[in-house]
Design a protein around this motif. Structure first.
Motif, PDB file in Angstrom:
ATOM      1  N   PRO A 165      -7.254  11.337   9.858  1.00 37.85           N
ATOM      2  CA  PRO A 165      -7.583  10.054   9.212  1.00 37.85           C
ATOM      3  C   PRO A 165      -7.019   9.986   7.794  1.00 37.85           C
ATOM      4  O   PRO A 165      -7.141  10.932   7.019  1.00 37.85           O
ATOM      5  CB  PRO A 165      -9.114  10.044   9.210  1.00 37.85           C
ATOM      6  N   LYS A 166      -6.379   8.878   7.468  1.00 39.17           N
ATOM      7  CA  LYS A 166      -5.856   8.668   6.126  1.00 39.17           C
ATOM      8  C   LYS A 166      -5.908   7.170   5.824  1.00 39.17           C
ATOM      9  O   LYS A 166      -5.126   6.391   6.377  1.00 39.17           O
ATOM     10  CB  LYS A 166      -4.416   9.169   5.988  1.00 39.17           C
ATOM     11  N   THR A 167      -6.840   6.790   4.982  1.00 40.79           N
ATOM     12  CA  THR A 167      -7.027   5.375   4.658  1.00 40.79           C
ATOM     13  C   THR A 167      -6.111   4.990   3.502  1.00 40.79           C
ATOM     14  O   THR A 167      -6.269   5.478   2.383  1.00 40.79           O
ATOM     15  CB  THR A 167      -8.488   5.091   4.267  1.00 40.79           C
ATOM     16  N   THR A 168      -5.147   4.119   3.799  1.00 34.30           N
ATOM     17  CA  THR A 168      -4.194   3.695   2.764  1.00 34.30           C
ATOM     18  C   THR A 168      -4.404   2.247   2.329  1.00 34.30           C
ATOM     19  O   THR A 168      -3.895   1.855   1.274  1.00 34.30           O
ATOM     20  CB  THR A 168      -2.746   3.839   3.265  1.00 34.30           C
ATOM     21  N   TRP A 169      -5.149   1.463   3.125  1.00 34.59           N
ATOM     22  CA  TRP A 169      -5.230   0.037   2.795  1.00 34.59           C
ATOM     23  C   TRP A 169      -5.879  -0.246   1.428  1.00 34.59           C
ATOM     24  O   TRP A 169      -5.464  -1.196   0.752  1.00 34.59           O
ATOM     25  CB  TRP A 169      -5.934  -0.739   3.914  1.00 34.59           C
ATOM     26  N   PRO A 170      -6.869   0.555   0.959  1.00 36.96           N
ATOM     27  CA  PRO A 170      -7.374   0.279  -0.396  1.00 36.96           C
ATOM     28  C   PRO A 170      -6.291   0.465  -1.468  1.00 36.96           C
ATOM     29  O   PRO A 170      -6.243  -0.283  -2.453  1.00 36.96           O
ATOM     30  CB  PRO A 170      -8.502   1.301  -0.579  1.00 36.96           C
ATOM     31  N   GLY A 171      -5.423   1.453  -1.261  1.00 40.51           N
ATOM     32  CA  GLY A 171      -4.342   1.688  -2.206  1.00 40.51           C
ATOM     33  C   GLY A 171      -3.309   0.575  -2.192  1.00 40.51           C
ATOM     34  O   GLY A 171      -2.711   0.247  -3.227  1.00 40.51           O
ATOM     35  N   ILE A 172      -3.080  -0.009  -1.013  1.00 34.72           N
ATOM     36  CA  ILE A 172      -2.141  -1.137  -0.913  1.00 34.72           C
ATOM     37  C   ILE A 172      -2.712  -2.354  -1.638  1.00 34.72           C
ATOM     38  O   ILE A 172      -2.014  -3.031  -2.402  1.00 34.72           O
ATOM     39  CB  ILE A 172      -1.857  -1.462   0.569  1.00 34.72           C
ATOM     40  N   LEU A 173      -3.998  -2.615  -1.405  1.00 33.82           N
ATOM     41  CA  LEU A 173      -4.655  -3.727  -2.110  1.00 33.82           C
ATOM     42  C   LEU A 173      -4.687  -3.478  -3.611  1.00 33.82           C
ATOM     43  O   LEU A 173      -4.504  -4.398  -4.415  1.00 33.82           O
ATOM     44  CB  LEU A 173      -6.078  -3.912  -1.582  1.00 33.82           C
ATOM     45  N   GLY A 174      -4.911  -2.227  -3.998  1.00 36.91           N
ATOM     46  CA  GLY A 174      -4.932  -1.894  -5.414  1.00 36.91           C
ATOM     47  C   GLY A 174      -3.578  -2.124  -6.076  1.00 36.91           C
ATOM     48  O   GLY A 174      -3.488  -2.646  -7.187  1.00 36.91           O
ATOM     49  N   ALA A 175      -2.496  -1.752  -5.363  1.00 32.92           N
ATOM     50  CA  ALA A 175      -1.148  -1.931  -5.901  1.00 32.92           C
ATOM     51  C   ALA A 175      -0.820  -3.405  -6.094  1.00 32.92           C
ATOM     52  O   ALA A 175      -0.282  -3.807  -7.135  1.00 32.92           O
ATOM     53  CB  ALA A 175      -0.120  -1.266  -4.988  1.00 32.92           C
ATOM     54  N   VAL A 176      -1.135  -4.234  -5.092  1.00 31.30           N
ATOM     55  CA  VAL A 176      -0.841  -5.660  -5.213  1.00 31.30           C
ATOM     56  C   VAL A 176      -1.699  -6.297  -6.296  1.00 31.30           C
ATOM     57  O   VAL A 176      -1.248  -7.201  -7.024  1.00 31.30           O
ATOM     58  CB  VAL A 176      -1.027  -6.390  -3.862  1.00 31.30           C
TER      59      VAL A 176
END
Length: 471
Positions: A83-94
Motif C-alpha cells: 500500500p502506498k497512498t499518493t493522492w494526498p501528496g498530489i492534492l497537496g502539490a496542486v
C-alpha cells in the motif's frame, strides 16, 4: 488553431512583472516555506544519541502518481501487498503550486484574472497528472519512457486536435511555459551547492562560451554563403536560437536584427520540434555510447535549446547529469544579452537595413536581455550552501527542504512540457519553412553543435578539469 482563435477573450496587456521576476519570487517563497516547515515542525530521526536526519512535515503532502500494472487506481493507493497512498501528496502539490501561482496572476505580464488562471492551471495540472500516470505503468516504465515524453505527447494531441483555443481565456491565462520552467530551475538552485557550482564553472565556461560563438558564426556564414538564404535576419535568428538557448535567444536576437514576426515564428517552431526530439533521444543515446553522467550532462546542457528540456533530459540520466547539464545551460544563458548586443552592433555597422531605425546598442541592452531568473538560481544555491555548511542541523534542514522542492520541481517541469506540446501545432509550422532552407540550416548547425560540444565536454571534464568530474 485558426483565425477564429482571435475570438477568444485575450489576456490584458497591462504592465506587470516579467516571468523571470515572478519565477524568482515564487521560487524563493516556496523554498522559504519548505525550510520554515522543516525548521519549526520537522521530525528528527534519531540513531543512538545523535540526530541523523530531519523529515519535513510537508514530505507526505507533495507527491506524484506511483507505479501500477493493470489497474491505474494502484498509482494512487498502492496494492494490497504494497500500500502506498499518493493522492494526498498530489492534492497537496496542486494546492501549493496553485495558490502561489494564482496569487501572482494579477501582476503577471500579460495580466491574467486569478479566476481564469486557476481554472487553466487545474486543467494543465490534470494533464500533467495523466502524464505521470502513463509513465508509471509497469511495462512503459521498463522501457524508460519518462513523464516528460508523455507530457509532450499529451500536449501534442491536444494542440493538434482541439487546440489551445478550446480552453478559452483559461488556457490563455495559464499557458506559461517559461514561467513553470524558470520557477523549477530556481528551486533546483537549492540542490546545487555553490561550491559545486563554482567547481563546474570553469569547464562550463569552456563548453558554453567557446563552442557557442563558433557555432553561431559558422551557422550564419553557412546560411549566407552556402545556402544563400535571402533573409539575413532569419538566418541570424535561427543561428542564435540553435546555438544559444532556443526561444529566449531567438526573441532577443530577432529584436537586435529587426527580424520579421514570421521569421521569429519559424525559428521558434524549429526550436520546439528539435528540442522535443533531442530531449527524448539524447539520454538513451548517451547511455548507448557509454558516456558518464558528467560528460553526458555537459553534452545535453550545451546542445538542447530549452533550459527546461535540458533539466528534464539531464534528470533522466541521473542527479549528477542534471546538476552538470543545468549548470552548463545557466552559463550559456548568460550569453543571451551578449549575443543580442553583438548582433545589434553587427547589424548597425555591417548589414544594410531597409527602412526603420538601426537597433540601439549599449550596456543596457545586455541587462535587458540577461535571463534574470539565473540570479534566483544562484541566490538559492548560495543560501542553501551557507546553511548546509553552517552546522549538522543546517545540512539536515537543507536536505529536508529539497526533499519537498524536488517534487514541486518535477510538477513544474511536467506542466511546462504539457504547454510545449499544446503550443506545437504542426499544421501552423508546416508552411513556414520557405523551401526547406531554414530546416537544412538548423540541422547542419545543430550537427556541428553536437560534435563540437561533445568534444569540448570531454576535453573540459576529462583533460583540463578532471577534478570537476569527481562530484
Amino acid at each position: 488553431m485558426n483565425d477564429s482563435d482571435a475570438a477568444v477573450e485575450p489576456v490584458s496587456v497591462k504592465p506587470g512583472l516579467t516571468e523571470d521576476v515572478i519565477a524568482i519570487i515564487v521560487g524563493i517563497l516556496l523554498l522559504a516555506m519548505c525550510f520554515t516547515a522543516a525548521l519549526v515542525m520537522g521530525k528528527p530521526k534519531v540513531e543512538g544519541d545523535q540526530v541523523t536526519a530531519i523529515t519535513s512535515p510537508l514530505k507526505g503532502w507533495v507527491d506524484k502518481p506511483g507505479g501500477w500494472k493493470a489497474n491505474p487506481v494502484e498509482s494512487f493507493v498502492g496494492t494490497a501487498e504494497k500500500p502506498k497512498t499518493t493522492w494526498p501528496g498530489i492534492l497537496g502539490a496542486v494546492l501549493i503550486l496553485g495558490v502561489f501561482m494564482t496569487a501572482m496572476a494579477p501582476v503577471m505580464r500579460p495580466f491574467a484574472k486569478p479566476g481564469a488562471f486557476i481554472g487553466g492551471f487545474l486543467i494543465l495540472f490534470a494533464l500533467a497528472g495523466l502524464s505521470y500516470l502513463l509513465a508509471g505503468q509497469a511495462t512503459i516504465k521498463n522501457y524508460n519512457l519518462e513523464y516528460a515524453l508523455w507530457a509532450l505527447l499529451v500536449g501534442l494531441i491536444i494542440g493538434n486536435t482541439i487546440g489551445k483555443s478550446a480552453f478559452g481565456a483559461m488556457g490563455e491565462a495559464a499557458m506559461r511555459t517559461e514561467l513553470y520552467i524558470k520557477t523549477g530551475l530556481v528551486l533546483l538552485g537549492a540542490e546545487v551547492l555553490f561550491s559545486r557550482l563554482m567547481e563546474l564553472g570553469m569547464p562550463g565556461i569552456m563548453i558554453a562560451w567557446v563552442v557557442t560563438p563558433i557555432v553561431l558564426i559558422s551557422t550564419f556564414w553557412f546560411g549566407q554563403r552556402v545556402l544563400k538564404m535571402k533573409s539575413a535576419s532569419l538566418n541570424m535568428t535561427i543561428s542564435a536560437d540553435m546555438s544559444v538557448c532556443g526561444v529566449s535567444a531567438a526573441i532577443a536576437t530577432a529584436a537586435a536584427c529587426n527580424a520579421k514576426k514570421e521569421e521569429l515564428s519559424v525559428a521558434i517552431g524549429l526550436s520546439l520540434c528539435f528540442t522535443a526530439a533531442m530531449m527524448v533521444v539524447m539520454p538513451p543515446l548517451i547511455e548507448v555510447m557509454g558516456l558518464d553522467q558528467v560528460v553526458g550532462g555537459a553534452w545535453i546542457g550545451g546542445t538542447i535549446d530549452a533550459t527546461g528540456a535540458v533539466a528534464v533530459a539531464g534528470g533522466l540520466l541521473g542527479e549528477t547529469a542534471l546538476e552538470v547539464a543545468a549548470t552548463v545551460k545557466m552559463i550559456q544563458n548568460i550569453l543571451i544579452g551578449v549575443v543580442a548586443f553583438g548582433v545589434a552592433a553587427y547589424w548597425t555597422t555591417r548589414v544594410e537595413t531597409e527602412g526603420g531605425e538601426a537597433p540601439k546598442i549599449g550596456l543596457g541592452e545586455i541587462w535587458k536581455r540577461f535571463p534574470k531568473f539565473v540570479l534566483g538560481f544562484i541566490a538559492a544555491s548560495i543560501i542553501a550552501s551557507v546553511l548546509y555548511a553552517s552546522s549538522d542541523q543546517g545540512e539536515m534542514l537543507v536536505g529536508a527542504t529539497t526533499s519537498v522542492t524536488k517534487g514541486l520541481r518535477g510538477w513544474l517541469f511536467c506542466l511546462a512540457f504539457v504547454c510545449i506540446g499544446i503550443d506545437l501545432n504542426f499544421r501552423q509550422l508546416a508552411h513556414q519553412f520557405h523551401g526547406g532552407k531554414p530546416l537544412v540550416l538548423y540541422v547542419c548547425g545543430q550537427t556541428l553543435n553536437l560534435i563540437l560540444t561533445l568534444a569540448m565536454a570531454y576535453v573540459a571534464f576529462k583533460i583540463v578539469f578532471p577534478e570537476a568530474a569527481g562530484g
